[in-house]
Design an enzyme around this catalytic site. Structure first.
Site, PDB file in Angstrom:
ATOM      1  N   TYR A 297       0.818  -1.212   0.000  1.00 24.53           N
ATOM      2  CA  TYR A 297       0.000   0.000   0.000  1.00 24.53           C
ATOM      3  C   TYR A 297       0.853   1.264   0.000  1.00 24.53           C
ATOM      4  O   TYR A 297       0.430   2.298  -0.484  1.00 24.53           O
ATOM      5  CB  TYR A 297      -0.907   0.028   1.244  1.00 24.53           C
ATOM      6  CG  TYR A 297      -2.228  -0.660   1.078  1.00 24.53           C
ATOM      7  CD1 TYR A 297      -2.292  -2.017   0.800  1.00 24.53           C
ATOM      8  CD2 TYR A 297      -3.415   0.046   1.230  1.00 24.53           C
ATOM      9  CE1 TYR A 297      -3.512  -2.654   0.665  1.00 24.53           C
ATOM     10  CE2 TYR A 297      -4.635  -0.584   1.098  1.00 24.53           C
ATOM     11  CZ  TYR A 297      -4.685  -1.936   0.813  1.00 24.53           C
ATOM     12  OH  TYR A 297      -5.900  -2.561   0.681  1.00 24.53           O
TER      13      TYR A 297
ATOM     14  N   LYS B 241       3.341 -15.225   2.799  1.00 26.41           N
ATOM     15  CA  LYS B 241       3.549 -15.999   1.561  1.00 26.41           C
ATOM     16  C   LYS B 241       5.057 -16.251   1.472  1.00 26.41           C
ATOM     17  O   LYS B 241       5.724 -15.863   0.500  1.00 26.41           O
ATOM     18  CB  LYS B 241       2.996 -15.195   0.374  1.00 26.41           C
ATOM     19  CG  LYS B 241       2.957 -15.945  -0.941  1.00 26.41           C
ATOM     20  CD  LYS B 241       1.901 -17.036  -1.010  1.00 26.41           C
ATOM     21  CE  LYS B 241       2.048 -17.834  -2.294  1.00 26.41           C
ATOM     22  NZ  LYS B 241       1.175 -19.017  -2.338  1.00 26.41           N
TER      23      LYS B 241
ATOM     24  N   ASP C  83      -2.734 -18.270   1.038  1.00 23.20           N
ATOM     25  CA  ASP C  83      -3.705 -19.028   0.234  1.00 23.20           C
ATOM     26  C   ASP C  83      -4.346 -20.138   1.064  1.00 23.20           C
ATOM     27  O   ASP C  83      -5.556 -20.354   1.023  1.00 23.20           O
ATOM     28  CB  ASP C  83      -3.059 -19.578  -1.056  1.00 23.20           C
ATOM     29  CG  ASP C  83      -1.716 -20.241  -0.838  1.00 23.20           C
ATOM     30  OD1 ASP C  83      -1.162 -20.149   0.282  1.00 23.20           O
ATOM     31  OD2 ASP C  83      -1.198 -20.864  -1.792  1.00 23.20           O
TER      32      ASP C  83
ATOM     33  N   ASP D 274      -6.250  -6.907   4.294  1.00 22.75           N
ATOM     34  CA  ASP D 274      -7.400  -6.295   3.601  1.00 22.75           C
ATOM     35  C   ASP D 274      -8.296  -7.398   3.045  1.00 22.75           C
ATOM     36  O   ASP D 274      -9.513  -7.393   3.229  1.00 22.75           O
ATOM     37  CB  ASP D 274      -6.889  -5.401   2.462  1.00 22.75           C
ATOM     38  CG  ASP D 274      -8.028  -4.742   1.699  1.00 22.75           C
ATOM     39  OD1 ASP D 274      -8.957  -4.246   2.358  1.00 22.75           O
ATOM     40  OD2 ASP D 274      -7.984  -4.738   0.453  1.00 22.75           O
TER      41      ASP D 274
ATOM     42  N   ASP E 273     -12.078  -9.076   4.722  1.00 22.64           N
ATOM     43  CA  ASP E 273     -13.337  -9.115   3.973  1.00 22.64           C
ATOM     44  C   ASP E 273     -13.880 -10.543   3.943  1.00 22.64           C
ATOM     45  O   ASP E 273     -15.080 -10.768   4.095  1.00 22.64           O
ATOM     46  CB  ASP E 273     -13.143  -8.625   2.528  1.00 22.64           C
ATOM     47  CG  ASP E 273     -13.477  -7.148   2.369  1.00 22.64           C
ATOM     48  OD1 ASP E 273     -13.293  -6.396   3.349  1.00 22.64           O
ATOM     49  OD2 ASP E 273     -13.926  -6.745   1.281  1.00 22.64           O
TER      50      ASP E 273
HETATM   51  C1  IPM Z   1     -10.353  -1.190   4.002  1.00 21.90           C
HETATM   52  C2  IPM Z   1     -10.608  -0.607   2.643  1.00 21.90           C
HETATM   53  C3  IPM Z   1      -9.465   0.335   2.312  1.00 21.90           C
HETATM   54  C4  IPM Z   1      -8.202  -0.501   2.272  1.00 21.90           C
HETATM   55  C5  IPM Z   1      -9.647   1.139   1.022  1.00 21.90           C
HETATM   56  C6  IPM Z   1     -10.937   1.939   1.042  1.00 21.90           C
HETATM   57  C7  IPM Z   1      -8.480   2.043   0.755  1.00 21.90           C
HETATM   58  O1  IPM Z   1     -10.777  -1.610   1.701  1.00 21.90           O
HETATM   59  O2  IPM Z   1     -10.218  -0.408   4.976  1.00 21.90           O
HETATM   60  O3  IPM Z   1     -10.281  -2.410   4.105  1.00 21.90           O
HETATM   61  O4  IPM Z   1      -7.912  -1.112   1.229  1.00 21.90           O
HETATM   62  O5  IPM Z   1      -7.505  -0.541   3.266  1.00 21.90           O
HETATM   63 MG    MG Z   2     -10.835  -3.561   2.524  1.00 25.39          MG
END
Ligand code: IPM
Ligand code: MG
Length: 377
Positions: free
Chosen positions: A142, A210, A242, A266, A270
Site C-alpha cells: 500500500y 507468503k 492461500d 485487507d 473481507d
Molecule cells: C479497508 C478498505 C481500504 C483498504 C480502502 C478503502 C483504501 O478496503 O479499509 O479495508 O484497502 O484498506
Molecule cells: Mg478492505
C-alpha cells in the site's frame, strides 16, 4: 470527564450511521457523566466537494489534537475516474499514514441471534466464532514505491523500471508496478500488538504470509519468531495466505488472533466478515503508538443506500465502543454499548440487512435510538 472526538461522517451512508453512533455515545455520556465533545471534520468525497482535495490538512491537524476519531465511510462513484491521489480512498490512506496508525484491529464474530446468517454449515461455527484480525496498516504494498510508465521511451525510465529491466526484458508498452516491502521495525511492532492482544484472549496467534515466494514474507516470519520469544505463553503458528483463505471457510474456529500484512489483511478481513454473515455488524480500530485511534466500520459507504435510513449503524456503534475501550480507557462504558447491541438483537429488532420474518424492522435512526435506550438498562 471531557473527551475530544474528531468526527468524520464521510460519504454515502456515512452521515446517517455516524449520527446513530453519536446518539449512543451521548447516552453513554449521560449515564456515566462524561462529556464527549465532537469536532466535525471533512474527508473523502465530502472534502473533495468543498475543498477539492480528499484530505484537507486541517482534518489531520484536528485529529491530532483529539483523543480519538470516529469515521463513517468514504467513497463515492462520482470520483471513480479521479487519479489515485484525488480519490476519496486517499483520505483513509492519508489519515492512517499521517496519524501513524500502523495496527488495524478487525474482530469477526458471530452473534448468537444472527448465527443463521452465517453461510457456513452449522457445525462449522457451532459454539460461536470470534477471530481478531490484526492487520498491518501503514506499510507493505500500500505504501511501497509505485508507478506507471511507458517502456520504450528511454528518457522516462525510472530507477525502478531499470531494475525490472535488469531482471528480464520488458516488452514495450505500458508498465505499472507496486512494491511490497517491510522493515524489521514495522513487522516487530505489529507482532507486539498481535501478541499483546492474544494475551487478553485465547493466547494463540496465526501469522499469515507468503514465505514460500516472497522475501518480505520470509523477513516477516523471522521477525514474528523473534518477537514471540517475549511471549512464551502464546502459541504461534505460521500459515500461507492461500491456505488461510481455505482454512477460514473450512475451520474458522481454529483461529484466535490472525496477524498479517496490509494487503493480505485487507483481503482476509473481507473474507472473515462474510463468514459472520453480516458485514454491517463489524467494527474496526486503527491504532498507533499512543492512545489515539481511528475507529470505523469495516464496510464501505454504500452510496446506493445513502439518505434512505436503511443502513445498519451497528458496525459504527461497535466502533464507538472500541474507541471507548482503546483510546478513552472507558471499559465499563464500552461493555455497556456492546451489551446494548446484544439486547437490541435479543429484543427482536433488525435493520433491513439482517432482517428476517417475524422480527421488527427498524431504520438507521431508530436503531441508534433503541440501542441508546438499552445503554445502562
Ligand atoms: C479497508 C478498505 C481500504 C483498504 C480502502 C478503502 C483504501 O478496503 O479499509 O479495508 O484497502 O484498506
Ligand atoms: Mg478492505
Amino acid at each position: 470527564m471531557d473527551f475530544f472526538i474528531a468526527v468524520i461522517k464521510g460519504d454515502g451512508i456515512g452521515p446517517e450511521i455516524v449520527d446513530a453512533a453519536i446518539a449512543v455515545l451521548d447516552r453513554v455520556g449521560k449515564e456515566y457523566s462524561h462529556r464527549f465533545k465532537y469536532e466535525y471534520l471533512l474527508a473523502g468525497g465530502a472534502a473533495l466537494d468543498v475543498h477539492g482535495e480528499p484530505l484537507p490538512k486541517a482534518t489531520v491537524k484536528k485529529c491530532k489534537n483529539s483523543n480519538a476519531a470516529l469515521l463513517g465511510a468514504v467513497g463515492d462513484p462520482k470520483w471513480d475516474n479521479e487519479p489515485g491521489d484525488n480519490r476519496p480512498e486517499k483520505a483513509i490512506l492519508g489519515l492512517r499514514e499521517e496519524l501513524g496508525l500502523f495496527a488495524n484491529l478487525r474482530p469477526a464474530m458471530v452473534y448468537d441471534e444472527l448465527s443463521f446468517s452465517c453461510p457456513l454449515k452449522e457445525e462449522i461455527i457451532s459454539g460461536g466464532l470470534n477471530i481478531l484480525i490484526v492487520r498491518e496498516l501503514t506499510g507493505g504494498i500500500y505504501f511501497g514505491p509505485r508507478g506507471t510508465e511507458v517502456i520504450g521511451e528511454a528518457s522516462k525510465l525510472s530507477k525502478i523500471v531499470d531494475h525490472f529491466r535488469g531482471e528480464k526484458t520488458l516488452p514495450p508498452g505500458r508498465f505499472a508496478y507496486d512494491v511490497e516491502q517491510y522493515s524489521e521495525m514495522e513487522i516487530s511492532r505489529i507482532a507486539t500488538t498481535a501478541f499483546e492482544m492474544a494475551m487478553k484472549r485465547e493466547k494463540r496467534v496465526t501469522s499469515v504470509d507468503k514465505a514460500n515466494v516472497l522475501d518480505s514474507s520470509r523477513l516477516w516470519r523471522a521477525v514474528m519468531e523473534e518477537v514471540h520469544v517475549k511471549y512464551p505463553e502464546v502459541k504461534l503458528d505460521h500459515l500461507y495466505v492461500d491456505n488461510t483463505a481455505q482454512q477460514l471457510i473450512k475451520n474458522p474456529k481454529q483461529f484466535d488472533v490472525i496477524v498479517t500484512s496490509n494487503m493480505f489483511g485487507d483481503i482476509l478481513s473481507d473474507e472473515a466478515s462474510q463468514i459472520t454473515g453480516s458485514i454491517g455488524m463489524l467494527p474496526s480500530a486503527s491504532l498507533g503508538e499512543g492512545s489515539f485511534g481511528l475507529y470505523e466500520p469495516i464496510h464501505g459507504s454504500a452510496p446506493k443506500y445513502a439518505g434512505m435510513d436503511r443502513a445498519n449503524p451497528i458496525a459504527t456503534i461497535l466502533s464507538a465502543a472500541m474507541m471507548l475501550r482503546y483510546s478513552l480507557n472507558l471499559k465499563a462504558e464500552a461493555d455497556a454499548i456492546e451489551k446494548a447491541v446484544n439486547d437490541f438483537l435479543v429484543a427482536g429488532y433488525r435493520t433491513p440487512d439482517i432482517h428476517t420474518e417475524g422480527k421488527a424492522l427498524v431504520g438507521t435512526k431508530e436503531c441508534g435510538n433503541l440501542i441508546a435506550g438499552f445503554v445502562g438498562k
